[in-house]
Design a protein around this motif. Structure first.
Motif, PDB file in Angstrom:
ATOM      1  N   SER A   1       0.841  -1.180   0.000  1.00  0.00           N
ATOM      2  CA  SER A   1       0.000   0.000   0.000  1.00  0.00           C
ATOM      3  C   SER A   1       0.886   1.243   0.000  1.00  0.00           C
ATOM      4  O   SER A   1       2.070   1.179   0.304  1.00  0.00           O
ATOM      5  N   LEU A   2       0.283   2.345  -0.353  1.00  0.00           N
ATOM      6  CA  LEU A   2       0.964   3.634  -0.360  1.00  0.00           C
ATOM      7  C   LEU A   2       0.331   4.505   0.711  1.00  0.00           C
ATOM      8  O   LEU A   2      -0.893   4.575   0.816  1.00  0.00           O
ATOM      9  N   GLU A   3       1.163   5.132   1.515  1.00  0.00           N
ATOM     10  CA  GLU A   3       0.679   6.030   2.567  1.00  0.00           C
ATOM     11  C   GLU A   3       1.058   7.455   2.189  1.00  0.00           C
ATOM     12  O   GLU A   3       2.208   7.732   1.860  1.00  0.00           O
ATOM     13  N   ILE A   4       0.057   8.333   2.211  1.00  0.00           N
ATOM     14  CA  ILE A   4       0.289   9.748   1.926  1.00  0.00           C
ATOM     15  C   ILE A   4      -0.088  10.543   3.167  1.00  0.00           C
ATOM     16  O   ILE A   4      -1.227  10.479   3.627  1.00  0.00           O
ATOM     17  N   GLY A   5       0.869  11.279   3.712  1.00  0.00           N
ATOM     18  CA  GLY A   5       0.619  12.142   4.849  1.00  0.00           C
ATOM     19  C   GLY A   5       0.486  13.579   4.375  1.00  0.00           C
ATOM     20  O   GLY A   5       1.330  14.066   3.625  1.00  0.00           O
ATOM     21  N   LEU A   6      -0.593  14.239   4.770  1.00  0.00           N
ATOM     22  CA  LEU A   6      -0.818  15.631   4.377  1.00  0.00           C
ATOM     23  C   LEU A   6      -1.017  16.502   5.619  1.00  0.00           C
ATOM     24  O   LEU A   6      -1.793  16.156   6.507  1.00  0.00           O
ATOM     25  N   ASP A  19      -4.756  17.528   9.301  1.00  0.00           N
ATOM     26  CA  ASP A  19      -3.736  16.486   9.184  1.00  0.00           C
ATOM     27  C   ASP A  19      -4.383  15.166   8.769  1.00  0.00           C
ATOM     28  O   ASP A  19      -5.412  14.764   9.321  1.00  0.00           O
ATOM     29  N   HIS A  20      -3.757  14.492   7.818  1.00  0.00           N
ATOM     30  CA  HIS A  20      -4.309  13.243   7.294  1.00  0.00           C
ATOM     31  C   HIS A  20      -3.197  12.243   7.030  1.00  0.00           C
ATOM     32  O   HIS A  20      -2.087  12.616   6.650  1.00  0.00           O
ATOM     33  N   GLN A  21      -3.531  10.982   7.223  1.00  0.00           N
ATOM     34  CA  GLN A  21      -2.634   9.876   6.905  1.00  0.00           C
ATOM     35  C   GLN A  21      -3.446   8.885   6.075  1.00  0.00           C
ATOM     36  O   GLN A  21      -4.053   7.951   6.597  1.00  0.00           O
ATOM     37  N   PHE A  22      -3.493   9.137   4.774  1.00  0.00           N
ATOM     38  CA  PHE A  22      -4.252   8.288   3.871  1.00  0.00           C
ATOM     39  C   PHE A  22      -3.424   7.064   3.512  1.00  0.00           C
ATOM     40  O   PHE A  22      -2.241   7.180   3.198  1.00  0.00           O
ATOM     41  N   ARG A  29      -8.795  -0.366  -1.288  1.00  0.00           N
ATOM     42  CA  ARG A  29      -9.185   0.114   0.046  1.00  0.00           C
ATOM     43  C   ARG A  29      -8.470   1.424   0.363  1.00  0.00           C
ATOM     44  O   ARG A  29      -7.317   1.608   0.014  1.00  0.00           O
ATOM     45  N   ILE A  30      -9.195   2.322   1.059  1.00  0.00           N
ATOM     46  CA  ILE A  30      -8.639   3.613   1.473  1.00  0.00           C
ATOM     47  C   ILE A  30      -8.971   3.822   2.945  1.00  0.00           C
ATOM     48  O   ILE A  30     -10.103   3.580   3.367  1.00  0.00           O
ATOM     49  N   THR A  31      -7.998   4.287   3.715  1.00  0.00           N
ATOM     50  CA  THR A  31      -8.270   4.711   5.090  1.00  0.00           C
ATOM     51  C   THR A  31      -7.597   6.053   5.329  1.00  0.00           C
ATOM     52  O   THR A  31      -6.669   6.441   4.620  1.00  0.00           O
ATOM     53  N   ASP A  32      -8.074   6.760   6.341  1.00  0.00           N
ATOM     54  CA  ASP A  32      -7.461   8.002   6.820  1.00  0.00           C
ATOM     55  C   ASP A  32      -7.265   7.814   8.316  1.00  0.00           C
ATOM     56  O   ASP A  32      -8.240   7.737   9.066  1.00  0.00           O
ATOM     57  N   MET A  38     -13.254  10.635   4.421  1.00  0.00           N
ATOM     58  CA  MET A  38     -14.418  11.483   4.163  1.00  0.00           C
ATOM     59  C   MET A  38     -14.884  11.268   2.725  1.00  0.00           C
ATOM     60  O   MET A  38     -14.099  10.881   1.859  1.00  0.00           O
ATOM     61  N   PRO A  39     -16.168  11.532   2.457  1.00  0.00           N
ATOM     62  CA  PRO A  39     -16.677  11.399   1.085  1.00  0.00           C
ATOM     63  C   PRO A  39     -15.862  12.243   0.102  1.00  0.00           C
ATOM     64  O   PRO A  39     -15.408  13.334   0.428  1.00  0.00           O
ATOM     65  N   GLY A  40     -15.676  11.708  -1.069  1.00  0.00           N
ATOM     66  CA  GLY A  40     -14.947  12.411  -2.112  1.00  0.00           C
ATOM     67  C   GLY A  40     -13.516  11.947  -2.283  1.00  0.00           C
ATOM     68  O   GLY A  40     -12.896  12.207  -3.309  1.00  0.00           O
ATOM     69  N   VAL A  41     -12.952  11.268  -1.261  1.00  0.00           N
ATOM     70  CA  VAL A  41     -11.603  10.716  -1.407  1.00  0.00           C
ATOM     71  C   VAL A  41     -11.754   9.417  -2.186  1.00  0.00           C
ATOM     72  O   VAL A  41     -12.396   8.477  -1.730  1.00  0.00           O
ATOM     73  N   LEU A  42     -11.186   9.388  -3.379  1.00  0.00           N
ATOM     74  CA  LEU A  42     -11.366   8.259  -4.282  1.00  0.00           C
ATOM     75  C   LEU A  42     -10.024   7.708  -4.730  1.00  0.00           C
ATOM     76  O   LEU A  42      -9.022   8.424  -4.739  1.00  0.00           O
ATOM     77  N   ALA A  43     -10.031   6.444  -5.122  1.00  0.00           N
ATOM     78  CA  ALA A  43      -8.829   5.823  -5.663  1.00  0.00           C
ATOM     79  C   ALA A  43      -9.212   4.824  -6.737  1.00  0.00           C
ATOM     80  O   ALA A  43     -10.217   4.124  -6.607  1.00  0.00           O
ATOM     81  N   VAL A  44      -8.423   4.804  -7.779  1.00  0.00           N
ATOM     82  CA  VAL A  44      -8.535   3.792  -8.828  1.00  0.00           C
ATOM     83  C   VAL A  44      -7.175   3.119  -8.892  1.00  0.00           C
ATOM     84  O   VAL A  44      -6.146   3.796  -8.980  1.00  0.00           O
ATOM     85  N   THR A  45      -7.167   1.794  -8.815  1.00  0.00           N
ATOM     86  CA  THR A  45      -5.912   1.057  -8.852  1.00  0.00           C
ATOM     87  C   THR A  45      -5.903   0.104 -10.034  1.00  0.00           C
ATOM     88  O   THR A  45      -6.951  -0.298 -10.538  1.00  0.00           O
ATOM     89  N   GLY A  46      -4.732  -0.220 -10.475  1.00  0.00           N
ATOM     90  CA  GLY A  46      -4.541  -1.204 -11.526  1.00  0.00           C
ATOM     91  C   GLY A  46      -3.333  -2.052 -11.187  1.00  0.00           C
ATOM     92  O   GLY A  46      -2.308  -1.535 -10.737  1.00  0.00           O
TER      93      GLY A  46
END
Length: 91
Positions: A1-6, A19-22, A29-32, A38-46
């Motif tokens: 998985s990839l973790e993005i901290g904002l 502050d977020h840790q996606f 699957r996506i978590t924060d 929150m609604p609107g956080v989307l991901a498409v994977t391949g």
């Protein structure tokens, strides 16, 4: 998985609304901070033979840091969670 901290305010003060840790998993699957985002956080994977790709959207209002304006700074870090057996899921 990839973790993005904002850090939406780039204030280096953790665990605030900006502050977020996606975490984005190869299976979509996506978590924060481990919770559903929150609604609107989307991901498409391949998935392909040598790895996987990710395209994501994170709406600016999710950052809770005000509008994007010229000169605005947002703290950004990323990390990888290597789990070599995750691709067994896709066979």
């Amino acid at each position: 998985s990839l973790e993005i901290g904002l850090d939406g305010l780039d204030d280096h003060v953790g665990w605030q609304a900006d502050d977020h840790q996606f975490t984005f998993a190869a299976d979509g699957r996506i978590t924060d901070y481990g919770l559903p985002p929150m609604p609107g956080v989307l991901a498409v994977t391949g998935v392909f033979s040598q790895g996987w790709t990710l395209v994501t959207t994170i709406p600016v209002d999710v950052l809770a840091a005000g509008p994007l304006v010229e000169g605005k700074r947002i703290g950004f870090t990323f990390g990888l969670h290597d789990d070599d057996d995750v691709f067994e899921y896709f066979k």
